[in-house]
Design a protein around this motif. Structure first.
Motif, PDB file in Angstrom:
ATOM      1  N   HIS A 155       0.824  -1.207   0.000  1.00 17.56           N
ATOM      2  CA  HIS A 155       0.000   0.000   0.000  1.00 17.56           C
ATOM      3  C   HIS A 155       0.855   1.253   0.000  1.00 17.56           C
ATOM      4  O   HIS A 155       1.971   1.255   0.504  1.00 17.56           O
ATOM      5  CB  HIS A 155      -0.946  -0.002   1.193  1.00 17.56           C
ATOM      6  CG  HIS A 155      -1.880  -1.169   1.165  1.00 17.56           C
ATOM      7  ND1 HIS A 155      -2.952  -1.234   0.307  1.00 17.56           N
ATOM      8  CD2 HIS A 155      -1.860  -2.343   1.833  1.00 17.56           C
ATOM      9  CE1 HIS A 155      -3.573  -2.377   0.469  1.00 17.56           C
ATOM     10  NE2 HIS A 155      -2.926  -3.080   1.394  1.00 17.56           N
ATOM     11  N   GLY A 156       0.329   2.307  -0.603  1.00 22.01           N
ATOM     12  CA  GLY A 156       1.028   3.590  -0.641  1.00 22.01           C
ATOM     13  C   GLY A 156       2.036   3.683  -1.766  1.00 22.01           C
ATOM     14  O   GLY A 156       2.873   4.575  -1.770  1.00 22.01           O
ATOM     15  N   LEU A 157       1.966   2.768  -2.715  1.00 24.83           N
ATOM     16  CA  LEU A 157       2.887   2.777  -3.842  1.00 24.83           C
ATOM     17  C   LEU A 157       2.132   3.288  -5.063  1.00 24.83           C
ATOM     18  O   LEU A 157       1.162   2.659  -5.499  1.00 24.83           O
ATOM     19  CB  LEU A 157       3.438   1.364  -4.090  1.00 24.83           C
ATOM     20  CG  LEU A 157       4.490   1.224  -5.162  1.00 24.83           C
ATOM     21  CD1 LEU A 157       5.733   2.046  -4.828  1.00 24.83           C
ATOM     22  CD2 LEU A 157       4.881  -0.236  -5.320  1.00 24.83           C
ATOM     23  N   LEU A 158       2.570   4.397  -5.588  1.00 22.34           N
ATOM     24  CA  LEU A 158       1.899   5.050  -6.706  1.00 22.34           C
ATOM     25  C   LEU A 158       1.634   4.063  -7.844  1.00 22.34           C
ATOM     26  O   LEU A 158       2.539   3.375  -8.299  1.00 22.34           O
ATOM     27  CB  LEU A 158       2.758   6.214  -7.208  1.00 22.34           C
ATOM     28  CG  LEU A 158       2.152   7.083  -8.298  1.00 22.34           C
ATOM     29  CD1 LEU A 158       0.907   7.786  -7.789  1.00 22.34           C
ATOM     30  CD2 LEU A 158       3.160   8.103  -8.773  1.00 22.34           C
ATOM     31  N   ALA A 159       0.414   3.976  -8.285  1.00 21.14           N
ATOM     32  CA  ALA A 159      -0.055   3.163  -9.410  1.00 21.14           C
ATOM     33  C   ALA A 159       0.000   1.660  -9.145  1.00 21.14           C
ATOM     34  O   ALA A 159      -0.281   0.874 -10.032  1.00 21.14           O
ATOM     35  CB  ALA A 159       0.713   3.492 -10.684  1.00 21.14           C
TER      36      ALA A 159
END
Length: 71
Positions: A51-55
């Protein structure tokens, strides 16, 4: 830094998770010789998703590592 076979590297990255693979990729693109050392036992393997990883929010950790290694 030299390895046991006498190969020389500008950078040694310890850990082949998402951050380590990204560091190795960016350094290689900057024309640095890089080796990534990893035990192959990711600490986040039991997690349902990253989670929190762009795209890539919610991607399973093993899939993220597989894509990183492929790249």
């Amino acid at each position: 830094m030299s390895d046991l076979l006498g190969n020389e590297y500008d950078v040694v990255v310890i850990g082949g998770g998402a951050a380590g693979l990204n560091a190795g990729l960016m350094l290689a693109r900057a024309r640095r010789s890089v080796v990534v050392i990893d035990a192959g036992a990711p600490r986040n393997a039991p997690a349902a998703g990253v989670h929190g990883l762009l795209a890539r929010d919610g991607i399973p950790p093993a899939e993220l590592l597989g894509r990183g290694r492929d790249e």
